[in-house]
Design a protein around this motif. Structure first.
Motif, short mmCIF file in Angstrom:
data_model
loop_
_atom_site.label_atom_id
_atom_site.label_comp_id
_atom_site.label_asym_id
_atom_site.label_seq_id
_atom_site.Cartn_x
_atom_site.Cartn_y
_atom_site.Cartn_z
N GLY A 7 0.78 -1.23 0.00
CA GLY A 7 0.00 0.00 0.00
C GLY A 7 0.81 1.27 0.00
O GLY A 7 0.32 2.31 0.45
N PHE A 8 2.05 1.21 -0.51
CA PHE A 8 2.93 2.38 -0.54
C PHE A 8 3.17 2.93 0.88
O PHE A 8 3.27 4.14 1.10
N SER A 9 3.23 2.01 1.82
CA SER A 9 3.45 2.37 3.22
C SER A 9 4.88 2.85 3.45
O SER A 9 5.77 2.64 2.63
N VAL A 10 5.10 3.49 4.60
CA VAL A 10 6.41 4.04 4.95
C VAL A 10 7.33 2.91 5.40
O VAL A 10 6.98 2.12 6.28
N VAL A 11 8.52 2.85 4.80
CA VAL A 11 9.56 1.90 5.22
C VAL A 11 10.60 2.63 6.07
O VAL A 11 10.97 2.18 7.15
N THR A 12 11.11 3.76 5.56
CA THR A 12 12.05 4.59 6.31
C THR A 12 11.67 6.05 6.18
O THR A 12 11.13 6.48 5.15
N GLY A 13 11.94 6.82 7.23
CA GLY A 13 11.71 8.27 7.22
C GLY A 13 12.81 8.97 6.44
O GLY A 13 13.65 8.32 5.82
N PRO A 14 12.74 10.30 6.44
CA PRO A 14 12.00 11.15 7.38
C PRO A 14 10.51 11.32 7.10
O PRO A 14 9.82 11.96 7.90
N THR A 15 9.98 10.79 6.01
CA THR A 15 8.55 10.93 5.79
C THR A 15 7.76 10.30 6.93
O THR A 15 8.17 9.29 7.51
N THR A 16 6.63 10.90 7.25
CA THR A 16 5.73 10.34 8.25
C THR A 16 4.37 9.99 7.65
O THR A 16 3.43 9.69 8.37
N HIS A 17 4.30 10.05 6.30
CA HIS A 17 3.05 9.74 5.60
C HIS A 17 3.34 8.81 4.43
O HIS A 17 4.31 9.03 3.69
N PRO A 18 2.50 7.80 4.21
CA PRO A 18 2.63 6.96 3.02
C PRO A 18 2.34 7.77 1.75
O PRO A 18 1.80 8.87 1.81
N LEU A 19 2.70 7.22 0.59
CA LEU A 19 2.30 7.83 -0.67
C LEU A 19 0.81 7.56 -0.89
O LEU A 19 0.36 6.42 -0.77
N PRO A 20 0.01 8.59 -1.20
CA PRO A 20 -1.40 8.36 -1.50
C PRO A 20 -1.55 7.41 -2.68
O PRO A 20 -0.84 7.52 -3.68
N SER A 21 -2.47 6.47 -2.58
CA SER A 21 -2.70 5.50 -3.65
C SER A 21 -3.73 6.03 -4.64
O SER A 21 -4.73 6.64 -4.25
N VAL A 22 -3.49 5.76 -5.92
CA VAL A 22 -4.49 6.02 -6.95
C VAL A 22 -5.33 4.76 -7.11
O VAL A 22 -4.79 3.66 -7.25
N VAL A 23 -6.63 4.91 -7.04
CA VAL A 23 -7.53 3.77 -7.25
C VAL A 23 -7.71 3.56 -8.74
O VAL A 23 -8.12 4.49 -9.47
N LEU A 24 -7.37 2.38 -9.22
CA LEU A 24 -7.47 2.05 -10.63
C LEU A 24 -8.65 1.11 -10.86
O LEU A 24 -8.97 0.27 -10.01
N SER A 25 -9.27 1.24 -12.02
CA SER A 25 -10.26 0.25 -12.45
C SER A 25 -9.72 -0.45 -13.69
O SER A 25 -8.98 0.14 -14.48
N TYR A 26 -10.09 -1.71 -13.84
CA TYR A 26 -9.61 -2.51 -14.97
C TYR A 26 -10.79 -3.15 -15.67
O TYR A 26 -11.66 -3.75 -15.02
#
Length: 229
Positions: A165-184
């Motif tokens: 989910g584009f979660s945080v692995v290492t800082g200094p960021t304290t927020h994940p990358l926002p995900s784009v919802v895709l349709s297929y």
């Protein structure tokens, strides 16, 4: 190489374009546009075969506003085989809040997308880019053997996990990358961006404010070039 992917190998200088076509509609504070991803080399909607698993080339598409770059990735393992990306619970370290990521789409459930603006201080490609499985990430201590495919920002060292989910692995960021919802659409093998989930895109009070709405019938998206290391 696939039209839509992101780079992890220095020395690449290919420049490709994608077009994003949307039906005429006004983007409001409560409405996300529906964006069909189109291969500019063919003028046709992107097919799964246009996307190479773990491909080392940076290309981004704008969504939901103009000048809002996003990554589109077809993720795989170290052998180059598609892996199904599950919907997971993602934590926002800054607040402790959680949300559910959209998971992968496409015939193998391996295609995902996210904002390409680092959540720390807003760096964009090529400073932030994807390192495929098995590649070492410079100046991080993350070796090839411990990298299953990560996004890393060379500006200040933030690292994100697109498989989770584009979660945080290492800082200094304290927020994940926002995900784009895709349709297929399996009948036509085509992809659309339809909304976003997660924290607000860096630099905005909301995902649909603070920039120019996508309008008209088409928008060009440019390969951002070779990543810096």
């Amino acid at each position: 190489m696939g039209i839509i992917s992101i780079a992890a190998v220095a020395g690449l200088s290919l420049r490709s374009l994608i077009q994003n076509i949307i039906p005429p509609q006004e983007v409001t504070s409560s409405t996300f546009p529906t964006l069909t991803l189109v291969n500019s080399k063919t003028g046709q909607p992107i097919k799964t075969s246009d996307l190479t698993v773990n491909s080392p080339e940076i290309v981004v598409f704008n969504y939901p506003l103009q000048n809002e770059p996003n990554f589109l990735l077809r993720l795989g393992n170290s052998s180059g085989q598609d892996i199904a990306i599950k919907s997971v619970t993602v934590k926002i370290p800054a607040t402790g809040q959680t949300y559910t990521s959209p998971g992968g789409v496409g015939p193998y459930k391996s295609v995902v997308a996210s904002s390409a603006i680092c959540q720390h201080l807003g760096c964009v490609p090529p400073e932030i880019h994807y390192y495929p499985p098995g590649t070492s990430i410079p100046n991080t201590g993350i070796s090839g053997s411990s990298n299953h495919g990560l996004i890393h920002c060379n500006c200040h060292g933030s690292t994100y996990d697109p498989i989770n989910g584009f979660s945080v692995v290492t800082g200094p960021t304290t927020h994940p990358l926002p995900s784009v919802v895709l349709s297929y659409d399996s009948s036509s093998d085509t992809y659309k961006a339809v909304s976003m989930v997660g924290p607000t895109i860096y630099g905005h009070s909301s995902d649909l404010s603070g920039g120019s709405a996508i309008s008209g019938t088409s928008t060009e998206v440019v390969n951002e070039g070779t990543p810096s290391t």
